[in-house]
Design a protein around this motif. Structure first.
Motif, mmCIF file in Angstrom:
data_model
loop_
_atom_site.group_PDB
_atom_site.id
_atom_site.type_symbol
_atom_site.label_atom_id
_atom_site.label_comp_id
_atom_site.label_asym_id
_atom_site.label_seq_id
_atom_site.Cartn_x
_atom_site.Cartn_y
_atom_site.Cartn_z
ATOM 1 N N GLY A 47 0.808 -1.211 0.000
ATOM 2 C CA GLY A 47 0.000 0.000 0.000
ATOM 3 C C GLY A 47 0.844 1.265 0.000
ATOM 4 O O GLY A 47 0.320 2.372 -0.019
ATOM 5 N N ILE A 48 2.165 1.115 0.013
ATOM 6 C CA ILE A 48 3.076 2.261 -0.016
ATOM 7 C C ILE A 48 3.371 2.603 -1.467
ATOM 8 O O ILE A 48 3.701 1.730 -2.263
ATOM 9 N N ARG A 49 3.249 3.879 -1.785
ATOM 10 C CA ARG A 49 3.513 4.348 -3.144
ATOM 11 C C ARG A 49 4.759 5.215 -3.167
ATOM 12 O O ARG A 49 4.999 5.983 -2.242
ATOM 13 N N ILE A 50 5.510 5.103 -4.240
ATOM 14 C CA ILE A 50 6.605 6.038 -4.484
ATOM 15 C C ILE A 50 5.964 7.280 -5.076
ATOM 16 O O ILE A 50 5.290 7.207 -6.105
ATOM 17 N N VAL A 51 6.146 8.435 -4.409
ATOM 18 C CA VAL A 51 5.464 9.657 -4.849
ATOM 19 C C VAL A 51 6.404 10.646 -5.534
ATOM 20 O O VAL A 51 5.939 11.635 -6.097
ATOM 21 N N ALA A 52 7.705 10.398 -5.483
ATOM 22 C CA ALA A 52 8.681 11.213 -6.205
ATOM 23 C C ALA A 52 9.947 10.381 -6.363
ATOM 24 O O ALA A 52 10.252 9.543 -5.511
ATOM 25 N N LEU A 53 10.666 10.629 -7.447
ATOM 26 C CA LEU A 53 11.849 9.825 -7.745
ATOM 27 C C LEU A 53 12.863 10.657 -8.513
ATOM 28 O O LEU A 53 12.517 11.435 -9.397
ATOM 29 N N SER A 54 14.138 10.464 -8.146
ATOM 30 C CA SER A 54 15.240 11.105 -8.841
ATOM 31 C C SER A 54 16.379 10.095 -8.899
ATOM 32 O O SER A 54 16.689 9.453 -7.897
ATOM 33 N N ILE A 55 16.994 9.965 -10.059
ATOM 34 C CA ILE A 55 18.117 9.027 -10.220
ATOM 35 C C ILE A 55 19.305 9.786 -10.781
ATOM 36 O O ILE A 55 19.188 10.472 -11.806
ATOM 37 N N ASN A 56 20.441 9.668 -10.105
ATOM 38 C CA ASN A 56 21.702 10.237 -10.590
ATOM 39 C C ASN A 56 22.654 9.083 -10.845
ATOM 40 O O ASN A 56 23.013 8.365 -9.921
ATOM 41 N N ASP A 57 23.050 8.948 -12.069
ATOM 42 C CA ASP A 57 23.892 7.842 -12.484
ATOM 43 C C ASP A 57 25.362 8.221 -12.384
ATOM 44 O O ASP A 57 25.751 9.327 -12.743
ATOM 45 N N ALA A 58 26.148 7.314 -11.849
ATOM 46 C CA ALA A 58 27.605 7.473 -11.811
ATOM 47 C C ALA A 58 28.208 6.233 -12.477
ATOM 48 O O ALA A 58 27.484 5.320 -12.865
ATOM 49 N N ALA A 59 29.508 6.183 -12.600
ATOM 50 C CA ALA A 59 30.157 5.077 -13.300
ATOM 51 C C ALA A 59 29.886 3.732 -12.640
ATOM 52 O O ALA A 59 29.535 2.764 -13.305
ATOM 53 N N GLU A 60 30.029 3.645 -11.342
ATOM 54 C CA GLU A 60 29.911 2.367 -10.640
ATOM 55 C C GLU A 60 28.561 2.153 -9.968
ATOM 56 O O GLU A 60 28.177 1.029 -9.698
ATOM 57 N N CYS A 61 27.878 3.250 -9.640
ATOM 58 C CA CYS A 61 26.616 3.102 -8.918
ATOM 59 C C CYS A 61 25.654 4.214 -9.320
ATOM 60 O O CYS A 61 26.016 5.146 -10.027
ATOM 61 N N ALA A 62 24.436 4.066 -8.861
ATOM 62 C CA ALA A 62 23.420 5.096 -9.077
ATOM 63 C C ALA A 62 22.910 5.530 -7.713
ATOM 64 O O ALA A 62 22.779 4.719 -6.796
ATOM 65 N N PHE A 63 22.652 6.807 -7.578
ATOM 66 C CA PHE A 63 22.050 7.356 -6.370
ATOM 67 C C PHE A 63 20.564 7.523 -6.673
ATOM 68 O O PHE A 63 20.202 8.296 -7.564
ATOM 69 N N VAL A 64 19.750 6.797 -5.962
ATOM 70 C CA VAL A 64 18.311 6.854 -6.168
ATOM 71 C C VAL A 64 17.705 7.560 -4.974
ATOM 72 O O VAL A 64 17.895 7.140 -3.831
ATOM 73 N N ARG A 65 17.009 8.648 -5.248
ATOM 74 C CA ARG A 65 16.356 9.417 -4.190
ATOM 75 C C ARG A 65 14.858 9.342 -4.426
ATOM 76 O O ARG A 65 14.406 9.515 -5.560
ATOM 77 N N PHE A 66 14.118 9.081 -3.357
ATOM 78 C CA PHE A 66 12.682 9.013 -3.531
ATOM 79 C C PHE A 66 11.945 9.363 -2.252
ATOM 80 O O PHE A 66 12.486 9.326 -1.157
ATOM 81 N N LEU A 67 10.682 9.748 -2.462
ATOM 82 C CA LEU A 67 9.740 10.004 -1.385
ATOM 83 C C LEU A 67 8.666 8.942 -1.502
ATOM 84 O O LEU A 67 8.285 8.569 -2.612
ATOM 85 N N ILE A 68 8.180 8.485 -0.359
ATOM 86 C CA ILE A 68 7.132 7.475 -0.376
ATOM 87 C C ILE A 68 5.962 7.914 0.490
ATOM 88 O O ILE A 68 6.098 8.797 1.333
ATOM 89 N N SER A 69 4.829 7.282 0.269
ATOM 90 C CA SER A 69 3.596 7.705 0.936
ATOM 91 C C SER A 69 3.566 7.394 2.424
ATOM 92 O O SER A 69 2.776 7.983 3.154
ATOM 93 N N ASP A 70 4.400 6.491 2.893
ATOM 94 C CA ASP A 70 4.481 6.181 4.328
ATOM 95 C C ASP A 70 5.957 5.987 4.674
ATOM 96 O O ASP A 70 6.504 4.893 4.535
ATOM 97 N N ALA A 71 6.599 7.054 5.119
ATOM 98 C CA ALA A 71 8.053 7.033 5.340
ATOM 99 C C ALA A 71 8.468 6.067 6.437
ATOM 100 O O ALA A 71 9.496 5.394 6.316
ATOM 101 N N ASP A 72 7.704 5.977 7.510
ATOM 102 C CA ASP A 72 8.088 5.076 8.607
ATOM 103 C C ASP A 72 8.079 3.618 8.169
ATOM 104 O O ASP A 72 9.053 2.892 8.367
ATOM 105 N N ARG A 73 6.992 3.186 7.566
ATOM 106 C CA ARG A 73 6.907 1.794 7.089
ATOM 107 C C ARG A 73 7.891 1.546 5.959
ATOM 108 O O ARG A 73 8.505 0.480 5.872
ATOM 109 N N GLY A 74 8.067 2.537 5.095
ATOM 110 C CA GLY A 74 8.995 2.397 3.978
ATOM 111 C C GLY A 74 10.424 2.212 4.439
ATOM 112 O O GLY A 74 11.169 1.393 3.889
ATOM 113 N N ARG A 75 10.821 2.987 5.471
ATOM 114 C CA ARG A 75 12.176 2.830 6.010
ATOM 115 C C ARG A 75 12.384 1.415 6.525
ATOM 116 O O ARG A 75 13.423 0.800 6.282
#
Length: 170
Positions: A47-75
């Motif tokens: 029942g948790i939704r991703i409500v915003a997303l940002s991806i920054n790509d680097a050579a070895e890894c990607a940094f994925v930033r997001f907001l979700i509808s229930d931060a406590d349960r999502g964590r």
């Protein structure tokens, strides 16, 4: 010997869902096909939704930033998955009607001499209006400034998909 026994001071901090900032989670993913899908699937059936997303790509890894509808349960879900996460506070702000609404937000923050570090739109429209999530160097001053200038601040409760009409969720 017990330190603080009988003291009225609480040593735990609790963050209620009415806290005005919204929490962003940043995870580091190996730069391999399917890594993001594995993370997104962790929320399937919760029942948790991703409500915003940002991806920054680097050579070895990607940094994925997001907001979700229930931060406590999502964590909890992310921690159980063994993912290294960084939690940050962002200001959610509803964009006003009229021409160049983002210009008005940026101008208000500039007048308070605040730099925007990150910004990205929300996939949902709390209160039926477009909104953005913004990371600034001084979140308390940013929220105070934006509120005083008449902007509506988005809280974590506003991100709860159960509180929104279906047409306001993308």
């Amino acid at each position: 010997m017990s330190f603080g026994a009988g003291a009225d001071t609480q040593f735990e901090t609790m963050r209620g869902r009415e806290f005005p900032a919204i929490r962003q989670f940043t995870i580091f993913l190996e730069n391999r096909v399917g890594q993001l899908l594995e993370v997104v699937r962790r929320f399937e059936g919760t029942g948790i939704r991703i409500v915003a997303l940002s991806i920054n790509d680097a050579a070895e890894c990607a940094f994925v930033r997001f907001l979700i509808s229930d931060a406590d349960r999502g964590r909890e879900i992310l921690e159980r998955a063994g993912l290294a996460i960084i939690e940050s506070d962002l200001v959610g702000v509803e964009l006003p009607e009229g021409p160049q609404p983002l210009l008005r937000v940026c101008t208000a923050l500039l007048q308070a001499e605040l730099n925007i570090i990150q910004a990205y739109p929300l996939f949902m429209r709390p209160h039926g209006k477009p909104a953005v999530a913004i990371m600034v160097e001084n979140i308390d001053l940013a929220m105070k400034t934006l509120t005083e200038k008449g902007f509506r601040i988005i809280t974590e409760d506003d991100l709860d998909a159960d509180n929104l009409p279906p047409q306001d969720i993308y």
